[in-house]
Scaffold this active site. Structure first.
Site, short mmCIF file in Angstrom:
data_model
loop_
_atom_site.label_atom_id
_atom_site.label_comp_id
_atom_site.label_asym_id
_atom_site.label_seq_id
_atom_site.Cartn_x
_atom_site.Cartn_y
_atom_site.Cartn_z
N GLN A 57 0.89 -1.18 0.02
CA GLN A 57 0.05 0.08 -0.10
C GLN A 57 0.90 1.31 0.01
OE1 GLN A 57 -2.48 -0.94 3.61
NE2 GLN A 57 -3.96 -0.13 2.52
N SER A 76 0.99 6.75 2.70
CA SER A 76 1.52 7.71 3.60
C SER A 76 2.94 8.47 2.89
CB SER A 76 2.01 7.03 4.71
OG SER A 76 1.02 6.33 5.51
N SER A 126 4.98 -0.97 4.16
CA SER A 126 5.36 -2.21 4.58
C SER A 126 5.46 -3.11 3.32
CB SER A 126 4.29 -2.78 5.42
OG SER A 126 3.98 -1.84 6.44
N GLU A 138 -8.65 -2.53 5.78
CA GLU A 138 -7.33 -2.62 6.58
C GLU A 138 -7.50 -2.66 7.89
OE1 GLU A 138 -4.44 0.75 6.16
OE2 GLU A 138 -2.96 -0.71 6.55
N GLU A 148 -5.66 7.13 17.79
CA GLU A 148 -6.36 8.41 18.08
C GLU A 148 -7.47 8.48 16.92
OE1 GLU A 148 -3.23 8.34 18.44
OE2 GLU A 148 -2.91 8.51 20.65
C1 LIG Z 1 4.73 -0.58 11.34
C2 LIG Z 1 4.10 0.32 10.41
C3 LIG Z 1 3.85 0.00 9.10
C4 LIG Z 1 3.05 0.99 8.20
N1 LIG Z 1 2.81 0.55 7.04
C5 LIG Z 1 2.34 1.44 6.13
C6 LIG Z 1 2.22 0.87 4.65
O1 LIG Z 1 2.49 -0.21 4.34
N2 LIG Z 1 1.68 1.87 3.82
C7 LIG Z 1 1.59 3.20 4.14
O2 LIG Z 1 1.12 4.03 3.42
N3 LIG Z 1 1.71 3.64 5.41
C8 LIG Z 1 2.15 2.69 6.31
N4 LIG Z 1 2.32 3.13 7.47
C9 LIG Z 1 2.05 4.60 7.89
C10 LIG Z 1 1.00 4.94 8.97
O3 LIG Z 1 -0.18 4.73 8.21
C11 LIG Z 1 1.26 6.18 9.53
O4 LIG Z 1 2.16 6.29 10.26
C12 LIG Z 1 -0.12 6.51 10.45
O5 LIG Z 1 -1.10 6.83 9.51
C13 LIG Z 1 0.18 7.80 10.86
O6 LIG Z 1 0.85 9.17 10.19
P1 LIG Z 1 2.13 9.57 10.86
O7 LIG Z 1 3.35 8.67 11.00
O8 LIG Z 1 2.54 10.71 9.75
O9 LIG Z 1 1.81 10.34 11.87
P2 LIG Z 1 1.10 11.86 11.88
O10 LIG Z 1 -0.17 11.72 11.27
O11 LIG Z 1 1.99 12.96 12.16
O12 LIG Z 1 0.51 11.54 13.64
C14 LIG Z 1 1.35 11.97 14.83
C15 LIG Z 1 0.60 11.93 16.04
O13 LIG Z 1 -0.64 13.06 15.87
C16 LIG Z 1 -2.03 12.24 16.08
N5 LIG Z 1 -2.92 12.79 15.30
C17 LIG Z 1 -2.85 13.13 14.04
N6 LIG Z 1 -4.05 13.69 13.84
C18 LIG Z 1 -4.85 13.61 14.67
C19 LIG Z 1 -6.11 14.11 15.05
N7 LIG Z 1 -6.97 14.60 13.94
N8 LIG Z 1 -6.70 13.82 16.27
C20 LIG Z 1 -6.00 13.44 17.26
N9 LIG Z 1 -4.76 13.06 17.00
C21 LIG Z 1 -4.11 12.99 15.77
C22 LIG Z 1 -1.54 10.76 15.80
O14 LIG Z 1 -2.54 9.80 16.27
C23 LIG Z 1 -0.15 10.56 16.39
O15 LIG Z 1 -0.26 10.10 17.89
C24 LIG Z 1 3.03 2.33 8.43
C25 LIG Z 1 3.27 2.62 9.82
C26 LIG Z 1 4.01 1.93 10.76
C27 LIG Z 1 4.29 2.29 11.89
#
Ligand SMILES: Cc1cc2nc3c(=O)[nH]c(=O)nc-3n(C[C@H](O)[C@H](O)[C@H](O)COP(=O)(O)OP(=O)(O)OC[C@H]3O[C@@H](n4cnc5c(N)ncnc54)[C@H](O)[C@@H]3O)c2cc1C
Ligand SMILES: Cc1cc2nc3c(=O)[nH]c(=O)nc-3n(C[C@H](O)[C@H](O)[C@H](O)COP(=O)(O)OP(=O)(O)OC[C@H]3O[C@@H](n4cnc5c(N)ncnc54)[C@H](O)[C@@H]3O)c2cc1C
Lengths: 376, 402
Positions: B152, B155, B187, B270, B387
């Site tokens: 996928q 992000s 991933s 998902e 969250e």
């Molecule tokens: C092990 C792992 C595998 C992954 N695999 C994939 C993959 O295969 N494909 C892919 O596309 N992505 C993947 N991801 C990415 C994952 O989807 C993102 O890390 C996730 O959506 C959060 O985005 P971010 O890391 O940019 O954090 P941010 O969005 O910057 O969030 C940071 C913090 O702020 C909080 N926050 C953000 N918005 C809000 C809100 N509106 N209200 C309250 N709190 C909020 C979040 O909950 C978090 O605690 C993976 C991530 C991990 C850790």
């Protein structure tokens, strides 16, 4: 394992829901809380007789409908939603289950049809006058036999609906161990005093027995194993009731969060309230899953009952307490008032959590059971 | 997942055997063909791949793909791989419940197809929900035969929780689209033949309305996959740099500009896939650990064990209820949150049980737990953070105002 409800079971839920909507609104719950009986005998007769709900899980040969705990659980869940004041847990769950577990055919034939019909209410008296734990070793009622039969002497407390029950099933000690005896609630030598319950929607009483005439039910000294099963069933039934109460207070909190405006917005738009309510939703659904599983086990797979019951005991009581507490919080000052129903559920939650073993006790037992089973 | 109904190919399903007969056949087949849980051949946790070096990770990932592929092929040859899918998509045209029966049976054995979750669960959800019959016949058969895996590409550095901000761009070219941009945290990008991609086809100002969903072939020039090291020190996800990669016409899933709609389907599947995981039963392992350490009579340990068991069982039972048709508001977010909470709780529980042994990673008892402990924080993030799941439950499940 089968979680799907049949059409018949869904219909039963609707029927009970509608009946309680009509007969157990908050005004009625509050009115009954002030009466000495604590319930409305006419409503109980309709519930048992007209709708056949008291005998749902009693076999047909004893005047019941011959369904099982899944159906009874549906009734209890709905009753828990409205805080239905009635001898449901005492008569239908505790007393009927005790009789069925003891398997005394003649006692069953004498008592169960009237329990099913609602014309007799019964209860189980097992706890000593000061009890911290559910502990049958601490029973303080002694049974003696002479030429005229058995008599009981001693004191038992916390007896659910003990001040009104027509039939008391009393756990007493004989030379052979613990046994269950049937005592007429109105017999000479039976003194019953209502206790001041925290939860006014469910009554408890202290019963002092002074050479009260009694009838042995089942075999002398054989009550322990049967009672263990009864407490498991009671824990599961209570779990269903707790889930109903928890789901209802969560609904109240969600409804209020949508309409209460502060800072120019509904409080339900603040993220701390949203996340609190989301967490409560997880709590309620998890507890519901534990309860539904255990109801199914009670009906279909009794060997698994101890584990399933302790899973329920280990989470449903706490789930209700948490939900009832946070409901008050979401309501703010109004939730802290006598006029608001939140405290009725809060009190029910805290009391019912302690009835058949505390959550901590159940978790200890659950751990013991899973650690003893050979799974690895 | 109501896949076969969406496909509108109920044709053969009347002739299909009844549920009891099918269930018995599935049981018997698993008895004969699937490794037991806890046996040496148990691969139910094979999808949790990580490695301390890129080489080690690649080796383990290849192994995981291989094991999963063999199993998927075996299922396919027995007619048990996604049986409810229409035959032209590689299924058997069976009624919907047939998938449930297989999945329920599968969860009892030492097997897992989670390594292929994007292909087996999310791609079909998207294709049955928004794709054409031609697209389904094109993309699904190699997936169901275990031949192709998917990843996928959602992000980006500037678009994690807030995917409306995706900047990777797809521009129309002769015969299709050309894609450029940067994705992150992907991933299993390494072994994947295809990706579900969210890219911008409209303007930046259009936000979510300017997004579209594509199937992107990963094995082509213009795609540069760089493994990222995660907190455990191991490798699991990647950065993906895309520079002029090509997508043919057939690769656009749903309408142009419908990416947000497709994305919602994808994220819902998902969440369900993660929460509905058949991952290793960690409380069973926790129980084994307590017994080997002789701590059964320790009250504190018992409390910890009970809490982990309660969380795991209630998660399982909630999944079964959802499968049995109970209405649970925001069901996918509920199970996803329960699952991440369970992973956190059980790994933290094990550390308490391990005591000092939990301070070293080279103890055979502690090693698997430390791996889980260091993976659990990722489960609270990937697939939509805890969250974001709570927001979804509150707003869509409970109807609270935004
Ligand atoms: C092990 C792992 C595998 C992954 N695999 C994939 C993959 O295969 N494909 C892919 O596309 N992505 C993947 N991801 C990415 C994952 O989807 C993102 O890390 C996730 O959506 C959060 O985005 P971010 O890391 O940019 O954090 P941010 O969005 O910057 O969030 C940071 C913090 O702020 C909080 N926050 C953000 N918005 C809000 C809100 N509106 N209200 C309250 N709190 C909020 C979040 O909950 C978090 O605690 C993976 C991530 C991990 C850790
Ligand atoms: C025992 C007691 C004694 C009191 N004594 C006095 C007194 O002597 N004099 C007096 O004037 N008042 C008194 N109060 C009133 C008290 O100050 C209010 O109850 C309190 O400020 C909350 O207001 P509310 O009840 O209107 O709840 P609301 O403001 O409607 O709050 C309802 C819920 O929404 C939450 N909430 C509200 N706004 C936000 C936000 N921005 N973000 C997140 N959550 C939010 C609250 O935390 C609460 O959980 C008393 C209350 C109690 C219970």
């Amino acid at each position: 394992m089968n979680f799907a409800f049949t059409d018949e079971q869904n219909e039963l839920r609707r029927m009970v829901h509608d009946f309680l909507d009509e007969t157990s609104p908050e005004t009625e719950v509050r009115r009954l809380a002030e009466t000495s009986l604590g319930y409305d005998p006419d409503i109980w007769l309709r519930f048992a007789g007209e709708l056949g709900l008291a005998g749902l899980a009693i076999p047909e040969e004893y005047g019941g409908a011959g369904y099982g705990f899944v159906e009874l659980g549906i009734v209890l869940e709905e009753a828990g939603r409205t805080l239905f004041g009635a001898p449901l847990l005492s008569s239908v769950v505790l007393a009927a289950s005790t009789l069925l577990a003891l398997g005394d055919k003649s006692a069953n034939a004498d008592y169960l049809p009237a329990i099913a019909a609602g014309t007799t209410t019964a209860t189980l008296a097992f706890a000593p006058p000061s009890a911290r734990l559910v502990d049958t070793d601490a029973v303080r009622v002694d049974a003696t036999r002479d030429a005229r039969g058995w008599t009981l002497t001693g004191t038992t407390s916390y007896v659910l609906d003990g001040h009104t029950a027509d039939l008391l099933l009393v756990v007493a000690r004989t030379g052979a161990g613990l046994s269950v005896f049937a005592v007429d609630g109105a017999a000479p030598g039976v003194a019953r005093t209502p206790q001041q319950t925290v939860d006014q929607t469910r009554r408890q009483a202290t019963i002092v027995l002074d050479a009260a005439a009694a009838r042995l039910v089942g075999d002398e000294g054989e009550a322990c194993a049967a009672l263990a099963g009864v407490f498991d069933l009671a824990t599961v039934a209570l779990g269903a009731e707790q889930v109903g109460g928890a789901a209802r207070v969560l609904e109240q909190a969600v409804e209020y969060a949508k309409i209460r405006v502060q800072f120019g917005r509904p409080i339900g738009s603040f993220q701390s309230i949203k996340h609190k309510l989301a967490d409560l939703h997880l709590t309620v659904e998890s507890a519901r899953s534990a309860a539904y599983h255990a109801l199914w086990v009670a009906a279909e797979s009794p060997d698994e009952l101890p584990e399933a019951a302790s899973l329920v005991g280990g989470c449903c009581g706490d789930a209700f307490v948490t939900t009832a507490r946070e409901n008050i919080q979401v309501h703010g000052g109004i939730g802290f008032t006598w006029e608001h129903p939140a405290h009725l559920y809060f009190k029910r939650a805290h009391s019912s959590r302690l009835l058949f073993g505390t959550p901590a006790q159940h978790r200890q037992r659950l751990a013991r059971l899973v650690l003893a089973a050979s799974t690895d | 997942m109501s896949i076969s109904s969406a496909a509108g190919s109920e044709a053969g399903s009347e002739d299909f055997e009844d549920r009891a007969t099918f269930t018995a056949r599935v049981r018997a087949w698993f008895e004969a063909n699937a490794p037991r849980r806890g046996s040496a051949e148990d691969f139910s946790a094979v999808h949790v791949v990580s490695g301390q070096t890129v080489e080690e990770f690649n080796e383990r990932e290849e192994h995981a793909v291989e094991v999963t592929r063999n199993w998927q092929r075996k299922l396919y040859e027995a007619g048990l791989a996604s049986p409810s899918w229409p035959t032209e998509c590689g299924g058997q045209g069976a009624p919907e419940w047939a998938d449930e029966v297989v999945l329920a049976e599968q969860s009892r054995w030492g097997v897992s197809t989670k390594m292929f979750a994007v292909g087996l669960e999310m791609a079909p959800a998207v294709l049955f929900g928004h794709g054409s019959a031609e697209q389904r016949a094109h993309y699904l058969p190699p997936i169901v035969r275990g031949e192709q895996t998917w990843c996928q590409l959602l992000s980006e550095p500037g678009a994690g929780s807030d995917l409306a901000n995706v900047q990777t761009r797809a521009t129309p070219v002769e015969g299709g689209w050309s894609v450029s941009g940067q994705k992150v945290w992907t991933s299993h990008a390494g072994g994947a033949e295809y990706a579900l991609l969210i890219a911008r086809t409209g303007t930046r100002e259009e936000g979510r309305k300017g997004l579209s969903c594509f199937a992107l072939r990963m094995t082509q020039p213009g795609i540069d996959i760089r493994p990222l090291r995660q907190m455990s020190g191991g490798y699991h996800f990647n950065e993906v740099f895309i520079d002029g990669a090509f997508i043919p016409e057939i690769g656009l899933i749903g309408g142009l500009g419908d990416g947000w709609l497709v994305l919602r389907t994808m994220l819902a599947s998902e969440r369900a896939a993660i929460g509905g995981g058949t991952g290793a039963r960690s409380s069973t392992q926790l129980i084994g650990l307590v017994r080997r350490l002789g701590l059964q009579d320790d009250e504190g340990v018992r409390e910890i064990v009970a809490a982990a068991v309660i969380r795991e069982r209630t998660l399982d039972f909630t999944r079964f209820r959802i499968a049995a048709g109970h209405r649970v508001a925001a069901a996918g977010s509920v199970t996803k949150l329960l699952y991440s909470e369970h992973a956190r709780l059980s790994s933290e529980a094990a550390m308490t049980v391990l005591g000092l042994a939990g301070t070293v990673a080279d103890d055979p008892e502690s090693a698997p737990w430390i791996e889980r402990l260091l993976f659990a924080p990722g489960l609270r993030l990937g697939g939509g953070t805890d969250e974001i799941q709570r927001n979804t439950i509150a707003e869509r499940g409970l109807g609270l105002p935004r």
